[in-house]
Design a protein around this motif. Structure first.
Motif, PDB file in Angstrom:
ATOM      1  N   TYR A 220      40.750  44.761  44.985  1.00 23.69           N
ATOM      2  CA  TYR A 220      40.558  43.677  45.585  1.00 23.69           C
ATOM      3  C   TYR A 220      41.188  42.064  44.520  1.00 23.69           C
ATOM      4  CZ  TYR A 220      37.392  46.035  48.807  1.00 23.69           C
ATOM      5  OH  TYR A 220      37.126  46.922  49.245  1.00 23.69           O
ATOM      6  N   ASP A 221      41.037  41.994  43.535  1.00 26.57           N
ATOM      7  CA  ASP A 221      41.011  41.257  42.796  1.00 26.57           C
ATOM      8  C   ASP A 221      42.937  41.410  42.849  1.00 26.57           C
ATOM      9  OD1 ASP A 221      38.134  40.391  42.361  1.00 26.57           O
ATOM     10  OD2 ASP A 221      38.067  41.150  40.557  1.00 26.57           O
TER      11      ASP A 221
ATOM     12  N   CYS B 143      45.272  42.419  44.444  1.00 23.96           N
ATOM     13  CA  CYS B 143      45.512  42.062  45.624  1.00 23.96           C
ATOM     14  C   CYS B 143      45.609  40.498  46.004  1.00 23.96           C
ATOM     15  CB  CYS B 143      44.815  42.273  47.038  1.00 23.96           C
ATOM     16  SG  CYS B 143      45.304  42.210  48.725  1.00 23.96           S
ATOM     17  N   ARG B 144      44.326  39.471  45.919  1.00 27.14           N
ATOM     18  CA  ARG B 144      44.232  38.093  45.845  1.00 27.14           C
ATOM     19  C   ARG B 144      45.450  37.968  44.719  1.00 27.14           C
ATOM     20  NH1 ARG B 144      38.734  38.862  46.808  1.00 27.14           N
ATOM     21  NH2 ARG B 144      38.044  39.494  44.516  1.00 27.14           N
TER      22      ARG B 144
ATOM     23  N   VAL C 292      41.547  50.396  45.177  1.00 29.36           N
ATOM     24  CA  VAL C 292      40.476  49.697  45.310  1.00 29.36           C
ATOM     25  C   VAL C 292      39.625  49.642  44.254  1.00 29.36           C
ATOM     26  CG1 VAL C 292      38.211  48.355  46.325  1.00 29.36           C
ATOM     27  CG2 VAL C 292      40.219  48.946  47.713  1.00 29.36           C
TER      28      VAL C 292
ATOM     29  N   ASN D 298      39.874  46.127  39.663  1.00 29.83           N
ATOM     30  CA  ASN D 298      39.103  46.145  40.319  1.00 29.83           C
ATOM     31  C   ASN D 298      40.467  45.985  41.060  1.00 29.83           C
ATOM     32  OD1 ASN D 298      38.442  44.751  42.627  1.00 29.83           O
ATOM     33  ND2 ASN D 298      36.818  44.066  41.457  1.00 29.83           N
TER      34      ASN D 298
END
Length: 75
Positions: free
Chosen positions: A61-62, A64-65, A53, A59
């Motif tokens: 999260y970005d 993963c999107r 993460v 990061n």
């Protein structure tokens, strides 16, 4: 042979993960910077991505999107 992309900037985490994946018969690629993830995915098309993460540059999260938004089969 399944290909695993490990996205992690901490060597103490990368080393055992890489060892375990190779013991299971996987080829392993290591990326330690968020900016290098998308080019690595386009080049190798991994079967599994282990994604941290907190990474330098971008990061998890970005990332993963961004990975999920990629149309399957397009680079």
């Amino acid at each position: 042979m399944p290909h695993v992309l490990i996205v992690e900037d901490e060597p103490s985490i990368v080393t055992p993960l890489k060892f375990l994946m190779e013991q299971e018969g996987c080829s392993v690629q290591i990326v330690s910077d968020g900016a290098a993830v998308m080019p690595a995915i386009a080049a190798q098309r991994p079967d599994l991505i282990l994604l941290d993460v907190m990474l330098p540059s971008r990061n998890g999260y970005d990332l993963c999107r961004a990975i999920r938004e990629r149309p399957e089969g397009n680079d």
